[in-house]
Design a protein around this motif. Sequence first.
Motif, mmCIF file in Angstrom:
data_model
loop_
_atom_site.group_PDB
_atom_site.id
_atom_site.type_symbol
_atom_site.label_atom_id
_atom_site.label_comp_id
_atom_site.label_asym_id
_atom_site.label_seq_id
_atom_site.Cartn_x
_atom_site.Cartn_y
_atom_site.Cartn_z
ATOM 1 N N THR A 164 72.497 11.617 59.118
ATOM 2 C CA THR A 164 72.069 11.763 57.727
ATOM 3 C C THR A 164 72.888 10.894 56.775
ATOM 4 O O THR A 164 72.517 10.713 55.627
ATOM 5 C CB THR A 164 72.242 13.226 57.259
ATOM 6 N N GLY A 165 74.020 10.401 57.253
ATOM 7 C CA GLY A 165 74.894 9.645 56.358
ATOM 8 C C GLY A 165 75.667 10.541 55.402
ATOM 9 O O GLY A 165 76.196 10.094 54.374
ATOM 10 N N ALA A 166 75.768 11.835 55.718
ATOM 11 C CA ALA A 166 76.501 12.763 54.848
ATOM 12 C C ALA A 166 78.004 12.548 54.989
ATOM 13 O O ALA A 166 78.479 12.034 56.000
ATOM 14 C CB ALA A 166 76.148 14.202 55.211
ATOM 15 N N THR A 167 78.758 12.929 53.945
ATOM 16 C CA THR A 167 80.214 12.862 54.005
ATOM 17 C C THR A 167 80.755 13.855 55.032
ATOM 18 O O THR A 167 81.675 13.558 55.787
ATOM 19 C CB THR A 167 80.822 13.214 52.626
ATOM 20 N N LEU A 168 80.154 15.056 55.033
ATOM 21 C CA LEU A 168 80.598 16.105 55.942
ATOM 22 C C LEU A 168 79.451 16.574 56.820
ATOM 23 O O LEU A 168 78.323 16.737 56.347
ATOM 24 C CB LEU A 168 81.111 17.322 55.162
ATOM 25 N N GLY A 169 79.757 16.806 58.084
ATOM 26 C CA GLY A 169 78.780 17.399 58.989
ATOM 27 C C GLY A 169 79.300 18.745 59.455
ATOM 28 O O GLY A 169 80.497 18.919 59.695
ATOM 29 N N LEU A 170 78.384 19.717 59.553
ATOM 30 C CA LEU A 170 78.768 21.057 60.002
ATOM 31 C C LEU A 170 77.930 21.404 61.226
ATOM 32 O O LEU A 170 76.709 21.214 61.222
ATOM 33 C CB LEU A 170 78.501 22.070 58.877
ATOM 34 N N GLY A 171 78.582 21.868 62.272
ATOM 35 C CA GLY A 171 77.866 22.265 63.482
ATOM 36 C C GLY A 171 78.184 23.710 63.836
ATOM 37 O O GLY A 171 79.338 24.113 63.805
ATOM 38 N N VAL A 172 77.150 24.493 64.156
ATOM 39 C CA VAL A 172 77.351 25.896 64.523
ATOM 40 C C VAL A 172 76.585 26.200 65.795
ATOM 41 O O VAL A 172 75.380 25.955 65.872
ATOM 42 C CB VAL A 172 76.843 26.847 63.407
ATOM 43 N N THR A 173 77.277 26.720 66.790
ATOM 44 C CA THR A 173 76.590 27.148 68.013
ATOM 45 C C THR A 173 77.262 28.413 68.529
ATOM 46 O O THR A 173 78.481 28.549 68.463
ATOM 47 C CB THR A 173 76.579 26.040 69.090
ATOM 48 N N GLY A 174 76.462 29.346 68.998
ATOM 49 C CA GLY A 174 77.060 30.601 69.447
ATOM 50 C C GLY A 174 76.043 31.517 70.074
ATOM 51 O O GLY A 174 74.888 31.155 70.249
ATOM 52 N N VAL A 216 76.880 26.464 74.209
ATOM 53 C CA VAL A 216 77.804 27.213 73.359
ATOM 54 C C VAL A 216 79.223 26.834 73.753
ATOM 55 O O VAL A 216 79.815 27.389 74.677
ATOM 56 C CB VAL A 216 77.579 28.733 73.491
ATOM 57 N N SER A 217 79.750 25.827 73.075
ATOM 58 C CA SER A 217 81.086 25.335 73.390
ATOM 59 C C SER A 217 81.629 24.604 72.182
ATOM 60 O O SER A 217 80.876 24.173 71.301
ATOM 61 C CB SER A 217 81.018 24.373 74.588
ATOM 62 N N SER A 218 82.930 24.477 72.186
ATOM 63 C CA SER A 218 83.604 23.762 71.106
ATOM 64 C C SER A 218 83.149 22.296 71.096
ATOM 65 O O SER A 218 82.961 21.695 70.032
ATOM 66 C CB SER A 218 85.103 23.909 71.331
ATOM 67 N N GLU A 219 82.930 21.725 72.274
ATOM 68 C CA GLU A 219 82.526 20.326 72.371
ATOM 69 C C GLU A 219 81.152 20.097 71.745
ATOM 70 O O GLU A 219 80.951 19.123 71.023
ATOM 71 C CB GLU A 219 82.505 19.861 73.837
ATOM 72 N N VAL A 220 80.211 21.009 72.049
ATOM 73 C CA VAL A 220 78.860 20.841 71.498
ATOM 74 C C VAL A 220 78.864 21.088 69.992
ATOM 75 O O VAL A 220 78.171 20.398 69.237
ATOM 76 C CB VAL A 220 77.842 21.729 72.250
ATOM 77 N N ALA A 221 79.672 22.052 69.524
ATOM 78 C CA ALA A 221 79.781 22.265 68.076
ATOM 79 C C ALA A 221 80.248 20.975 67.401
ATOM 80 O O ALA A 221 79.697 20.548 66.375
ATOM 81 C CB ALA A 221 80.748 23.412 67.775
ATOM 82 N N SER A 222 81.263 20.341 67.989
ATOM 83 C CA SER A 222 81.774 19.086 67.432
ATOM 84 C C SER A 222 80.708 17.995 67.445
ATOM 85 O O SER A 222 80.542 17.258 66.473
ATOM 86 C CB SER A 222 83.002 18.613 68.216
ATOM 87 N N ALA A 223 80.002 17.910 68.575
ATOM 88 C CA ALA A 223 78.967 16.883 68.687
ATOM 89 C C ALA A 223 77.841 17.114 67.681
ATOM 90 O O ALA A 223 77.287 16.168 67.113
ATOM 91 C CB ALA A 223 78.415 16.856 70.111
ATOM 92 N N LEU A 224 77.504 18.388 67.445
ATOM 93 C CA LEU A 224 76.489 18.717 66.438
ATOM 94 C C LEU A 224 76.944 18.253 65.053
ATOM 95 O O LEU A 224 76.183 17.657 64.292
ATOM 96 C CB LEU A 224 76.226 20.230 66.411
ATOM 97 N N ALA A 225 78.218 18.560 64.733
ATOM 98 C CA ALA A 225 78.753 18.203 63.408
ATOM 99 C C ALA A 225 78.787 16.687 63.232
ATOM 100 O O ALA A 225 78.375 16.148 62.194
ATOM 101 C CB ALA A 225 80.152 18.802 63.239
ATOM 102 N N GLU A 226 79.275 15.996 64.265
ATOM 103 C CA GLU A 226 79.349 14.529 64.180
ATOM 104 C C GLU A 226 77.954 13.914 64.152
ATOM 105 O O GLU A 226 77.670 13.004 63.376
ATOM 106 C CB GLU A 226 80.121 13.979 65.378
ATOM 107 N N GLY A 227 77.076 14.436 65.009
ATOM 108 C CA GLY A 227 75.731 13.881 65.127
ATOM 109 C C GLY A 227 74.964 13.994 63.822
ATOM 110 O O GLY A 227 74.369 13.026 63.348
#
Lengths: 414, 414
Positions: A347-357, A331-342
């Motif tokens: 998937t090759g999507a235009t946008l990635g969304l990451g949520v952790t909490g 649960v961190s800003s870094e992992v949220a970012s990594a989830l979104a980027e990953g």
Amino acid sequence: MKSEIIAVGSEMLTPSRQDTNSLYLTERLNEIGVTVSFKTIVGDRKKDLVGVIRNALARTDIVILMGGLGPTEDDLTREAVAESLALKLKRDAPQVAALHARAATWRITMPENNLKQADLIEGATFLSNPNGSAPGQWLETTYSGFRKLIMLIPGPPHECKPLFDDECLPRLKEIVPLRHLARRVLKAAMIPESQADKLLAPIYTAYSDVETTILAHAGDIQLTLLCSKSNEELAEQRVEELATKLEEALDDWMYSAEGESLEQIVLYYLGLRQATLAVAESCTGGLVAQRITSVPGSSRSFLGGVVVYSNEMKTIFADVSAKLIEQHGAVSSEVASALAEGIRKKTGATLGLGVTGIAGPGGATETKPVGRVYIAVSDDQKTDAFERNFRGDRNRVREWASQQALDLVRRKLM
Amino acid sequence: MKSEIIAVGSEMLTPSRQDTNSLYLTERLNEIGVTVSFKTIVGDRKKDLVGVIRNALARTDIVILMGGLGPTEDDLTREAVAESLALKLKRDAPQVAALHARAATWRITMPENNLKQADLIEGATFLSNPNGSAPGQWLETTYSGFRKLIMLIPGPPHECKPLFDDECLPRLKEIVPLRHLARRVLKAAMIPESQADKLLAPIYTAYSDVETTILAHAGDIQLTLLCSKSNEELAEQRVEELATKLEEALDDWMYSAEGESLEQIVLYYLGLRQATLAVAESCTGGLVAQRITSVPGSSRSFLGGVVVYSNEMKTIFADVSAKLIEQHGAVSSEVASALAEGIRKKTGATLGLGVTGIAGPGGATETKPVGRVYIAVSDDQKTDAFERNFRGDRNRVREWASQQALDLVRRKLM
């Protein structure tokens, strides 16, 4: 004109059942300028019912009774209305034939008791019910020297609503003085609760001829503006004027001026930008994906998502490195970012969304309380992460987090 | 003893708001043997309110008013109760001081109008409200020669419920003749609707002293059995006897005898078998994952899931071969099985669940209508796939499919 809606049925006086038909009827009635002044819920006792009907007749012009029209001994609405007005019930021969015909198509023998559904109150007419065996009844009468209108309609929602629309509304429109109802729905996301009322109340209270209702739920507010006038243009103009002022005040918190849901708006912008979205959710556990995919046609812009509770799953499905998780915590800003980027890259999507909490009730640490959520949105240029703290139980935190996540995607697309 | 619950507030007569507090109060009242005979919803007009209160006093022993206790001009419940009973309102000095103290802690200057919250009905006592500024009131009085009990409680749920529990219930228990309420909740999944009533009605109707209510929703039925008697043992015995017969009839459709949700039961069995679960969802779009993760502690047995809408995502995240999809179609028993197997292997879970189907409104083909869903459950021994056809709109189909999926996992674990 004032109306009262009476829901009949002992089951609606239990802790587990509630009348919801009346919300639908209220909306329809308001649209033609009829106010609902009272709602009453009463059980299947004739004495109670008669009392409730007489009270309603004494205080309103239009009385709508829902339920109690079936074939069982508990179904007493017909009998109670007749008794309240000292009118007779008469068994209707064509209706008896119709009940027999209906039973025949279902290949069942009809118990004698069922025939009470063919009993018509003196002076009433039947309202046809294609979705059930019990027809409704429409009765114009007088009570204590005043003209009254009484409708008996069946209780099951799939019978009640179409019957009201097809049989009651056209007749009502002929009786009720013509009013035009102007209506607007504005929706806004994540506006701080304390600010909403302070900001909006001074504006809408100045429009006493426009009824403004505010519905707030987990980061979502919906403002409904209603203005009923005999002059259509004037009604529209008043609502339009107020809506414009409210839209200005709501600024970019507002996401819809037509009543769409936040997920619909996100999908609309994705389509407009020819963009696609993929999500990697931890604490929301699939809620974001579920909200988006509840919209028909969402598959055009929503590629998919992963629900990654454990650290291993974050690595397998969203390429989040084990080292990063160890370094900053799941649960961190870094992992949220990594989830979104990953998830975006995978998937090759235009946008990635990451949520952790931390949705709670467990899982809190000294530095991270229950309700702490990190959300990140990533495109091929950059990744932005946000820290939020939500209050409430597990489900509240999850609802708030999914709302915030969808709103951040909307803002990214705007 | 008979009671009436009155919800006060014009907003609750609009299409978008509904009183829900009364369900909570009804449950609490039923538990101590008090029946709710009427529920009334009335707006913020004093004349209407006074009429409603007098009706309630005439027909019940206990009248509970919720709402209308705030500081605004619209808040008229105190005034209306006083007027209904021709009693005086008196401003209470200690309460005035308490309001000033409360304002001081919030660092706000209190408008003069707020002081009406300190107005006490003659003969009443205040009920302390730690969650809001308006205290409740408790009034024992007589009306037309009969003893009546009146409670005024605040409307906001987070004020209403604790105040009722902490202030009203203990006082009520001293007044209401002691009754013991025996209660059982049985839950069953996916029992065909036509069969449920035919199977159960002959059993529970034979127990006229046990109130049985049935709540059905998207493949889930909940039976609540209530029996209130002065003799505790007898009440428990009657409910137990009926529950046993119903359990037998419900057979393996029944999943809970203690009121747990289906997702809780699935997690319980997973824990018991030391098994883990992972899901790959297409048409349910995250709904299965979201239901499971709504349960606290679900991370112990639920590894995660993927929401794989497009064919490519099915391949990327669940190793479903493109050839298989081409051969059988994305909505097929074969792809459901491949999703279940793929997600199981990819995550290392004991059980894999795959769901694919046509939720609608679009997507139907000549051979596969809207509502067609394939669900597969896989372990290291074998994979079973099931074809189902659900009726209803997109959300109904998704709800039914998620329920069926969870139930198949439950059956696998049993």
